[in-house]
Design a protein around this motif. Structure first.
Motif, PDB file in Angstrom:
ATOM      1  N   SER A   1      -7.254   3.216  -7.650  1.00 26.24           N
ATOM      2  CA  SER A   1      -8.212   2.709  -6.674  1.00 26.24           C
ATOM      3  C   SER A   1      -9.612   3.192  -7.048  1.00 26.24           C
ATOM      4  O   SER A   1      -9.842   4.394  -7.197  1.00 26.24           O
TER       5      SER A   1
ATOM      6  N   LEU B   1      -8.553  -2.615  -7.115  1.00 25.18           N
ATOM      7  CA  LEU B   1      -7.312  -1.857  -7.187  1.00 25.18           C
ATOM      8  C   LEU B   1      -6.482  -2.372  -8.354  1.00 25.18           C
ATOM      9  O   LEU B   1      -6.027  -3.518  -8.326  1.00 25.18           O
TER      10      LEU B   1
ATOM     11  N   LYS C   1      -7.162  -2.914   0.604  1.00 28.40           N
ATOM     12  CA  LYS C   1      -6.386  -2.228  -0.425  1.00 28.40           C
ATOM     13  C   LYS C   1      -4.976  -1.893   0.034  1.00 28.40           C
ATOM     14  O   LYS C   1      -4.032  -1.947  -0.762  1.00 28.40           O
TER      15      LYS C   1
END
Length: 352
Positions: free
Chosen positions: A270, A278, A114
């Protein structure tokens, strides 16, 4: 009209609070008591810088660009730092349909977490054939390109991409191949206009979406598996599957501090419990002056973290707030804090 529900702990510096106060307070001004010298002073406080933020995104992609040399006639295999393998058959590189000879330079970027998605501006927001948008769960994003001198090369034969090794317990048989209109390294993927949305790919032009194949492997640490798929053109590809939540869904709004907007900061959603889900908040509501999304498919009850990033005076600033989504959710972000990029990467990758 729906009533938006606030999910907040503090309204200081909130545009929501300011708009409420403007509606219930009347400030009496005596014009005769105000001289020309008493006009408002200009605001010299440091301001969020969208140009610098986009430059950071681009620099991060360029800094992660790996280059390999292959002989065009024989082809070969390249292996990225994170374990991605790309296999090129002989005579796979060309210009205007004609194979080239000699050495070619292969370029590769691998994105598996992420933090890399945020700081390279590569979220996992997908667009379906009917225009609906929904978050994707990714098993990896890849930029693959080839050059010879100053010439951009085209791919004349299908090349095979193999992901880094995956534990059998983490395998997902529903992974498919996605492409994006934002297909160059330099493009900053304007998701506000939908350029960064991922769409289902048909690499072999057979009219069907391409599925990733799972292959077993054997390494020094034991057995493992990889996702494998073919590409017919260079650019960005993404191993994904639709998040596909079946419960009630809602819209979500993010109220950022005064002076922040779609031109100078980026806002991401998220999903907790999903290491690679995401979505970028891809709509700036000019009436409410809030970030939102136009797909309205955020699961009610889903635990999420809101991530806001910008650049101020050549320094990265951020906010990360955890919350549980309620119907017509409004999340208020009151301030951002300075940080370093390594520190922010660690915080993002430590999210649940």
């Amino acid at each position: 009209m729906k009533t938006k529900k606030l999910n907040i702990a503090n309204l200081n510096n909130s545009r929501v609070a300011k708009n409420i106060l403007k509606g219930i307070l009347t400030i009496a001004l005596t014009v005769s008591a105000v001289s020309c010298d008493e006009t408002d002073e200009p605001n010299f406080d440091p301001q969020p810088d969208g140009i610098a933020l986009n430059e950071r995104f681009l620099d991060n992609r360029n800094n992660e660009l790996q280059e390999f040399t292959l002989d065009a006639a024989t082809g070969g295999v390249i292996v990225g730092n994170d374990g991605t393998e790309v296999t090129f058959p002989p005579n796979a590189f060309g210009i205007n349909g004609t194979p080239v000879t000699g050495n070619v330079i292969i370029q590769l970027i691998e994105i598996y977490d992420k933090a890399a998605m945020v700081l390279k501006n590569r979220s996992t927001l997908g667009k379906k054939a009917n225009g609906d948008k929904e978050a994707l769960k990714s098993a990896g994003q890849f930029f693959i390109d080839a050059k010879q001198g100053t010439n951009e090369l085209e791919l004349l034969e299908m090349a095979e991409v193999q992901s880094r090794p995956v534990d059998f317990s983490d395998l997902d048989g529903g992974m498919k191949i996605f492409r994006t209109e934002c297909d160059s390294l330099e493009n900053n993927c304007d998701e506000i206009d939908g350029e960064g949305d991922w769409v289902e790919a048909d690499e072999d032009n057979n009219g069907e979406q391409d599925d990733a194949q799972i292959k077993d492997g054997q390494g020094a640490d034991g057995e493992y598996a990889t996702y494998n798929y073919n590409i017919g053109t260079f650019g960005w590809t993404n191993l994904d599957r639709w998040y596909s939540y079946t419960g009630p869904k809602t819209e979500i709004y993010v109220d950022v501090p005064e002076g922040y907007n779609a031109d100078n900061c980026a806002v991401y959603l998220s999903y907790d419990g999903e290491p690679t889900a995401l979505a970028r908040m891809d709509v700036w509501n000019t009436t409410l002056e809030m970030f939102t999304e136009h797909y309205g498919l955020i699961p009610v009850g889903q635990e999420v973290h809101i991530i806001v990033v910008t650049e101020i005076d050549d320094e990265l600033h951020y906010a990360i707030q955890g919350t549980t989504v309620v119907e017509d959710h409004i999340e208020v972000v009151t301030s951002l804090s300075p940080t370093t990029q390594p520190a922010l990467e660690a915080m993002i990758n430590a999210l649940p």
